[in-house]
Design a protein around this motif. Sequence first.
Motif, mmCIF file in Angstrom:
data_model
loop_
_atom_site.group_PDB
_atom_site.id
_atom_site.type_symbol
_atom_site.label_atom_id
_atom_site.label_comp_id
_atom_site.label_asym_id
_atom_site.label_seq_id
_atom_site.Cartn_x
_atom_site.Cartn_y
_atom_site.Cartn_z
ATOM 1 N N ILE A 1 0.834 -1.205 0.000
ATOM 2 C CA ILE A 1 0.000 0.000 0.000
ATOM 3 C C ILE A 1 0.866 1.252 0.000
ATOM 4 O O ILE A 1 0.632 2.198 -0.757
ATOM 5 N N GLU A 2 1.895 1.254 0.857
ATOM 6 C CA GLU A 2 2.782 2.418 0.955
ATOM 7 C C GLU A 2 3.583 2.604 -0.328
ATOM 8 O O GLU A 2 3.813 3.735 -0.771
ATOM 9 N N LEU A 3 4.004 1.497 -0.933
ATOM 10 C CA LEU A 3 4.765 1.577 -2.181
ATOM 11 C C LEU A 3 3.916 2.201 -3.282
ATOM 12 O O LEU A 3 4.378 3.096 -4.001
ATOM 13 N N GLU A 4 2.684 1.745 -3.410
ATOM 14 C CA GLU A 4 1.804 2.303 -4.441
ATOM 15 C C GLU A 4 1.524 3.782 -4.173
ATOM 16 O O GLU A 4 1.563 4.611 -5.088
ATOM 17 N N ARG A 5 1.255 4.108 -2.906
ATOM 18 C CA ARG A 5 0.979 5.504 -2.552
ATOM 19 C C ARG A 5 2.182 6.396 -2.864
ATOM 20 O O ARG A 5 2.042 7.478 -3.445
ATOM 21 N N SER A 6 3.374 5.926 -2.501
ATOM 22 C CA SER A 6 4.582 6.724 -2.710
ATOM 23 C C SER A 6 4.893 6.894 -4.193
ATOM 24 O O SER A 6 5.279 7.984 -4.637
ATOM 25 N N LEU A 7 4.727 5.817 -4.957
ATOM 26 C CA LEU A 7 5.000 5.907 -6.390
ATOM 27 C C LEU A 7 4.030 6.858 -7.083
ATOM 28 O O LEU A 7 4.434 7.664 -7.934
ATOM 29 N N ARG A 8 2.760 6.772 -6.719
ATOM 30 C CA ARG A 8 1.769 7.660 -7.337
ATOM 31 C C ARG A 8 2.029 9.118 -6.951
ATOM 32 O O ARG A 8 1.893 10.025 -7.785
ATOM 33 N N ALA A 9 2.398 9.339 -5.694
ATOM 34 C CA ALA A 9 2.688 10.705 -5.248
ATOM 35 C C ALA A 9 3.900 11.265 -5.986
ATOM 36 O O ALA A 9 3.911 12.430 -6.406
ATOM 37 N N GLU A 10 4.920 10.422 -6.159
ATOM 38 C CA GLU A 10 6.127 10.880 -6.861
ATOM 39 C C GLU A 10 5.824 11.153 -8.327
ATOM 40 O O GLU A 10 6.333 12.122 -8.907
ATOM 41 N N PHE A 11 4.995 10.314 -8.934
ATOM 42 C CA PHE A 11 4.626 10.527 -10.339
ATOM 43 C C PHE A 11 3.878 11.846 -10.509
ATOM 44 O O PHE A 11 4.149 12.610 -11.443
ATOM 45 N N ARG A 12 2.942 12.122 -9.595
ATOM 46 C CA ARG A 12 2.211 13.394 -9.668
ATOM 47 C C ARG A 12 3.169 14.574 -9.569
ATOM 48 O O ARG A 12 3.032 15.572 -10.286
ATOM 49 N N GLN A 13 4.144 14.454 -8.675
ATOM 50 C CA GLN A 13 5.110 15.539 -8.519
ATOM 51 C C GLN A 13 5.946 15.707 -9.784
ATOM 52 O O GLN A 13 6.216 16.831 -10.222
ATOM 53 N N VAL A 14 6.341 14.578 -10.384
ATOM 54 C CA VAL A 14 7.170 14.623 -11.591
ATOM 55 C C VAL A 14 6.466 15.366 -12.721
ATOM 56 O O VAL A 14 7.073 16.191 -13.409
ATOM 57 N N ILE A 15 5.184 15.079 -12.921
ATOM 58 C CA ILE A 15 4.492 15.683 -14.064
ATOM 59 C C ILE A 15 3.993 17.095 -13.766
ATOM 60 O O ILE A 15 3.641 17.835 -14.689
ATOM 61 N N GLN A 16 3.973 17.472 -12.485
ATOM 62 C CA GLN A 16 3.472 18.798 -12.135
ATOM 63 C C GLN A 16 4.578 19.826 -11.929
ATOM 64 O O GLN A 16 4.319 21.031 -11.978
ATOM 65 N N GLU A 17 5.810 19.362 -11.723
ATOM 66 C CA GLU A 17 6.890 20.307 -11.469
ATOM 67 C C GLU A 17 7.555 20.738 -12.772
ATOM 68 O O GLU A 17 7.553 20.014 -13.766
ATOM 69 N N GLN A 18 8.109 21.937 -12.754
ATOM 70 C CA GLN A 18 8.853 22.405 -13.911
ATOM 71 C C GLN A 18 10.165 21.633 -14.003
ATOM 72 O O GLN A 18 10.843 21.411 -13.000
ATOM 73 N N SER A 19 10.501 21.220 -15.224
ATOM 74 C CA SER A 19 11.717 20.423 -15.394
ATOM 75 C C SER A 19 12.130 20.401 -16.852
ATOM 76 O O SER A 19 11.450 20.948 -17.729
ATOM 77 N N ASP A 20 13.254 19.730 -17.120
ATOM 78 C CA ASP A 20 13.741 19.557 -18.486
ATOM 79 C C ASP A 20 13.091 18.371 -19.191
ATOM 80 O O ASP A 20 13.443 18.074 -20.339
ATOM 81 N N LEU A 21 12.188 17.694 -18.530
ATOM 82 C CA LEU A 21 11.492 16.592 -19.193
ATOM 83 C C LEU A 21 10.768 17.121 -20.426
ATOM 84 O O LEU A 21 9.969 18.050 -20.344
ATOM 85 N N GLY A 22 11.074 16.529 -21.584
ATOM 86 C CA GLY A 22 10.421 16.949 -22.816
ATOM 87 C C GLY A 22 10.955 18.238 -23.401
ATOM 88 O O GLY A 22 10.363 18.780 -24.336
ATOM 89 N N VAL A 23 12.072 18.749 -22.886
ATOM 90 C CA VAL A 23 12.617 19.992 -23.438
ATOM 91 C C VAL A 23 13.190 19.757 -24.836
ATOM 92 O O VAL A 23 13.410 20.692 -25.605
ATOM 93 N N GLY A 24 13.417 18.483 -25.160
ATOM 94 C CA GLY A 24 13.901 18.103 -26.485
ATOM 95 C C GLY A 24 13.635 16.630 -26.707
ATOM 96 O O GLY A 24 12.934 15.980 -25.925
ATOM 97 N N TYR A 25 14.206 16.089 -27.750
ATOM 98 C CA TYR A 25 14.014 14.679 -28.055
ATOM 99 C C TYR A 25 14.893 13.826 -27.136
ATOM 100 O O TYR A 25 16.008 14.213 -26.787
ATOM 101 N N ALA A 26 14.392 12.668 -26.744
ATOM 102 C CA ALA A 26 15.134 11.794 -25.835
ATOM 103 C C ALA A 26 14.792 10.341 -26.123
ATOM 104 O O ALA A 26 13.739 10.032 -26.695
ATOM 105 N N ASN A 27 15.700 9.454 -25.724
ATOM 106 C CA ASN A 27 15.463 8.019 -25.821
ATOM 107 C C ASN A 27 14.789 7.579 -24.528
ATOM 108 O O ASN A 27 15.380 7.654 -23.451
ATOM 109 N N PHE A 28 13.571 7.090 -24.616
ATOM 110 C CA PHE A 28 12.800 6.772 -23.416
ATOM 111 C C PHE A 28 12.883 5.302 -23.027
ATOM 112 O O PHE A 28 12.147 4.855 -22.147
ATOM 113 N N THR A 29 13.773 4.549 -23.670
ATOM 114 C CA THR A 29 13.953 3.151 -23.277
ATOM 115 C C THR A 29 15.004 3.067 -22.186
ATOM 116 O O THR A 29 15.938 3.866 -22.139
ATOM 117 N N ILE A 30 14.844 2.085 -21.292
ATOM 118 C CA ILE A 30 15.789 1.893 -20.182
ATOM 119 C C ILE A 30 16.458 0.536 -20.330
ATOM 120 O O ILE A 30 15.787 -0.462 -20.496
#
Length: 231
Positions: free
Chosen positions: A202-231
């Motif tokens: 439960i805590e893992l899911e809650r933490s991951l979802r909270a971090e994801f929300r923060q990632v997409i809501q904060e200003q960052s270089d994500l998407g500032v240009g083209y990138a390889n999205f494979t890991i």
Amino acid sequence: MANNTRTVSSLDEVNVVLQEMGINTIAGADQVEFRLHEQTSLQNAMNLKAKVRPGRRGFKLLNPELLECKFKAMLKVQESFETMLETCMAECDLQMLPLEVQIAHLNQLLLSTDAQIAHVGPPREERNRGVQQNIYPNPPFPEDPSFGLAHGNLRVPYQPAFATNEEMDAAIYRDKRAQRAFWRTNLRLLEIKKSVLEKKKIELERSLRAEFRQVIQEQSDLGVGYANFTI
């Protein structure tokens, strides 16, 4: 067209600019043009993307490539997040499944009658047999007493087995109690482990979802240009 360019990072900021300039009709579309800020969050980029499309009339977006990169980044980050979350939840379930099987098995064992519990230990007729054991407290005995030999250089005798049926039956009954106690101990520990893993999931899911929300809501270089999205 008026050479009036404003840099914005959200649809709300576009609306603020229009309000400040008093533009409330389509006729004012040529009075200002917009540039998307490089640090625009992925969420804001998605909201803005919903209002952007090809056309001749409208408020011109000077860097549509940036918006496309932000849009693509949002899709890829969301896809990666969903895959990670699904994998993490599956890993938690894989840990839980054998625990649930073991717990069910122990609960079933604890329903066993004395007759159903397998015999462990020496035969009934040999219970309590063995080398005689004594206690040597200090004092009156020295710290390292001589306990191997008795007076007259005699060897330590053997302890006789229980002599009566009552004593032998009581010994066997203790075996059954000991077996149940061991099962209960394991059951308690496994149930604690299961409870902790459930909370961890439960805590893992809650933490991951909270971090994801923060990632997409904060200003960052994500998407500032083209990138390889494979890991």
